[in-house]
Design an enzyme around this catalytic site. Structure first.
Site, PDB file in Angstrom:
ATOM      1  N   LYS A  99       3.192   4.497  -1.022  1.00  0.00           N
ATOM      2  CA  LYS A  99       3.183   5.461  -2.118  1.00  0.00           C
ATOM      3  C   LYS A  99       4.452   6.299  -2.061  1.00  0.00           C
ATOM      4  CE  LYS A  99      -1.501   4.757  -1.701  1.00  0.00           C
ATOM      5  NZ  LYS A  99      -2.187   4.113  -0.578  1.00  0.00           N
TER       6      LYS A  99
ATOM      7  N   ASP B 285      15.937  11.394  -8.613  1.00  0.00           N
ATOM      8  CA  ASP B 285      17.381  11.548  -8.412  1.00  0.00           C
ATOM      9  C   ASP B 285      17.823  11.324  -6.965  1.00  0.00           C
ATOM     10  OD1 ASP B 285      17.767  12.020 -11.078  1.00  0.00           O
ATOM     11  OD2 ASP B 285      17.945  14.194 -10.905  1.00  0.00           O
TER      12      ASP B 285
ATOM     13  N   ASP C 142       0.089  16.871  19.695  1.00  0.00           N
ATOM     14  CA  ASP C 142       0.465  18.043  20.500  1.00  0.00           C
ATOM     15  C   ASP C 142       0.861  19.244  19.656  1.00  0.00           C
ATOM     16  OD1 ASP C 142      -0.076  16.712  22.856  1.00  0.00           O
ATOM     17  OD2 ASP C 142       1.996  16.111  23.206  1.00  0.00           O
TER      18      ASP C 142
ATOM     19  N   HIS D 282      -9.716  10.677   1.920  1.00  0.00           N
ATOM     20  CA  HIS D 282      -8.642   9.708   1.702  1.00  0.00           C
ATOM     21  C   HIS D 282      -7.348  10.099   2.420  1.00  0.00           C
ATOM     22  CE1 HIS D 282      -5.930   7.073  -0.813  1.00  0.00           C
ATOM     23  NE2 HIS D 282      -6.935   6.266  -0.570  1.00  0.00           N
TER      24      HIS D 282
ATOM     25  N   HIS E 248       0.819  -1.216   0.000  1.00  0.00           N
ATOM     26  CA  HIS E 248       0.000   0.000   0.000  1.00  0.00           C
ATOM     27  C   HIS E 248       0.854   1.270   0.000  1.00  0.00           C
ATOM     28  CE1 HIS E 248      -3.575   2.336   1.808  1.00  0.00           C
ATOM     29  NE2 HIS E 248      -3.944   1.933   0.606  1.00  0.00           N
TER      30      HIS E 248
ATOM     31  N   LYS F 219      -4.548  10.529   5.221  1.00  0.00           N
ATOM     32  CA  LYS F 219      -4.087   9.742   6.363  1.00  0.00           C
ATOM     33  C   LYS F 219      -3.037  10.584   7.103  1.00  0.00           C
ATOM     34  CE  LYS F 219      -4.561   6.473   2.780  1.00  0.00           C
ATOM     35  NZ  LYS F 219      -5.898   6.033   2.925  1.00  0.00           N
TER      36      LYS F 219
END
Length: 547
Positions: free
Chosen positions: A183, A188, A450, A443, A181, A445
């Protein structure tokens, strides 16, 4: 199959197989003997992108050796990736759960193809679950010079539709229900992007049925080397199969020639491509851009020399490839991203702000939330409503915990599916276009602890991310960046989300925020009869760790 949360359609196809009377035969994978090891380039400072990092740091005399830019709009998400592609000199490394063959990726992947033709080495690592139907045409890039494409944890069986692949793999459920999952988008070994966003129309604001409110972060400096090292581990893992070991251009030609172009990953029928392609001339990889979707092609590359950067201490959390390996040995997974995130949350003193599309806590997460509240730590959580959730199975798991979360003192908010709200919040949409009427879905996440520690990545706060999928996240210690994320979340809470209340009799109430353009809701506001039926059917049966 939705692409945001792995195996949302898995249970649907499993039920179909049961009604059909079994798997209908078993298929196997070939020996993975064609792959050769490769690694990221070790001298990013020798490239223009690497020198730019050093120059930017010298300008501000930053103490930290890594810098970040929050990517909180669809235009910025697209233009930042396009900038990395166009300025790369030596390498491009992409690791994704899903890359869709649609208009938003047309310009981006053609730019990657052009980069390869000017000598840039391109490595694309793609989870194999969604490379079916129209989306399989992305795999044509594997037959381009200077481009390698590998499929992680592949499924055997036909690529014309997802149902056939799942049914052919029912004998191997423990393996196929684990997915990569992560991404990553790295240029470079000097600049990189990570977060929750896959590549496709619905992630860049031009989906004709659904658009996602999402969040990425662009990184530069030494932390990118940790991102590249993670990519290398997955790329060289035995579960990473070169595309050529699984199919050839003629297979893709046959798939393209099917009536309707095959079944897409979300179960809809895709329009066929015109023409064909060969190994020497892949031709058009993706569909022609339509008038409604031309906005994606007009996005200009981001100016990396002037974009505002936040220099801050950071760490890169990533699961090991062994977490996706066959079997149930937790030792192969090691300390997971979600485990690390929970440990960071337990150190909170004042407030934890959580944004997660799918919330299936399980006993350990629930214990963490309860302990935080017992210590007086405020816990706020934004997730999807039934109407905005693109994964009925995940929502069924969430319903098992919703009242317990409220009873523990967690402040729970659910995003509405209102198209106009997500258009404003994500900077997407064109007046009169199909995407302007698309359903909105959360979508993003992210976790803010704090007001000083931001965790942004691919992980959901559910048992699938904790136990089954491999995930990745950046941990950034920066009050300024945390303030940016919190501002975006507060805007969503104020204009596009209900706050849930647990009434004395055990009933739920959905409260609109003060001054909102919508009213209080009741009984899963905005959800249709079909969604209620599917969630109700899945709720009692689906194992939580597979949701």
């Amino acid at each position: 199959m939705r692409t945001a949360h792995p195996l949302a359609a898995f249970w649907r196809w499993l039920l179909v197989a049961a009604f059909l009377g079994g798997a209908g035969g078993c298929a196997g994978l070939p020996a993975n003997t064609q792959r050769t090891a490769s690694t990221a380039f070790g001298q990013p400072e020798a490239t223009a992108l690497g020198r730019l990092v050093q120059a930017r740091r010298a300008q501000v005399q930053a103490r930290s050796d890594s810098a970040f830019k929050l990517i909180d709009s669809v235009d910025l998400a697209y233009s930042s990736r396009l900038a990395l592609v166009e300025q790369a000199e030596r390498s491009l490394d992409l690791q994704y759960y899903a890359i869709h063959a649609d208009a938003s990726t047309e310009t981006l992947l053609q730019a990657i193809r052009a980069a390869a033709r000017r000598g840039v080495r391109v490595r694309i690592l793609l989870d194999d679950f969604n490379s079916v139907g129209e989306d399989a045409q992305v795999l044509r890039l594997a037959f381009e010079r200077n481009i390698e494409v590998r499929l992680f944890n592949p499924l055997p069986g036909p690529r014309n539709n997802l149902a056939g692949r799942v049914i052919a793999s029912l004998h191997d459920i423990p393996r196929i229900q684990k997915r990569m999952h992560n991404k990553l988008f790295i240029a470079d070994n000097a600049w990189g992007i990570t977060g929750g966003r896959n590549l496709g129309d619905r992630f860049f604001g031009t989906g004709d049925k659904i658009n996602f409110l999402d969040l990425d972060v662009m990184a530069t400096g030494s932390v990118v080397r940790a991102m590249s090292a993670s990519f290398d581990r997955f790329w060289n893992d035995e579960l990473a199969y070169p595309v050529q070991s699984l199919l050839d251009p003629q297979d893709l030609d046959k798939l393209r020639a099917l009536p309707g172009g095959g079944e897409t990953a979300d179960g809809s029928r895709a329009a066929p491509h015109a023409g064909s392609a060969t190994a020497r001339d892949p031709g058009t990889v993706l569909p022609t851009i339509t008038a409604d979707e031309a906005r994606a092609a007009r996005r200009s590359p981001l100016d990396l020399g002037t974009v505002a950067l936040v220099w801050a201490p950071s760490a890169f959390l990533v699961d090991e490839p062994g977490k996706v390996a066959p079997g149930d040995d937790e030792a192969d997974a090691g300390e997971t991203v979600v485990d690390g995130l929970l440990s960071l949350m337990q150190a909170a003193q004042r407030e934890v702000l959580i944004v997660s599309p799918y919330v299936v806590p399980g006993p350990r997460m629930m214990q963490v939330y309860r302990q935080l509240r017992e210590r007086g730590v405020r816990v706020r959580m934004l997730t999807n409503s039934m109407a905005s959730n693109d994964a009925p199975a995940a929502h069924a798991g969430y319903l098992r915990y919703r009242k317990d979360l409220l009873a523990a003192g967690v402040e729970l908010h659910e995003m509405r599916a209102d198209p106009q709200a997500v258009q404003v919040l994500s900077g997407s949409g064109v007046a009169g276009s199909k995407s302007a009427k698309s359903r909105a879905s959360l979508h993003t996440k992210a976790v803010i602890i704090d007001g000083r520690l931001a965790v942004i990545g691919s992980m959901n706060l559910d048992l699938r991310s904790q136990k089954q999928n491999s995930e990745a996240a950046l941990v950034i210690r920066s009050a300024a960046l945390c303030s940016e994320v919190a501002r975006d979340v507060e805007a969503t809470l104020a204009s596009a989300a209900y706050r849930l209340e647990l009434q004395p009799g055990g009933q739920l109430a959905w409260r609109a925020p003060p001054g909102a353009p919508f009213k209080d809701g009741r009984n899963e506001p905005g959800a249709g009869a079909k969604a209620r039926l599917v969630v109700g059917l899945l709720g009692p049966f689906a194992p939580e760790e597979m949701l």
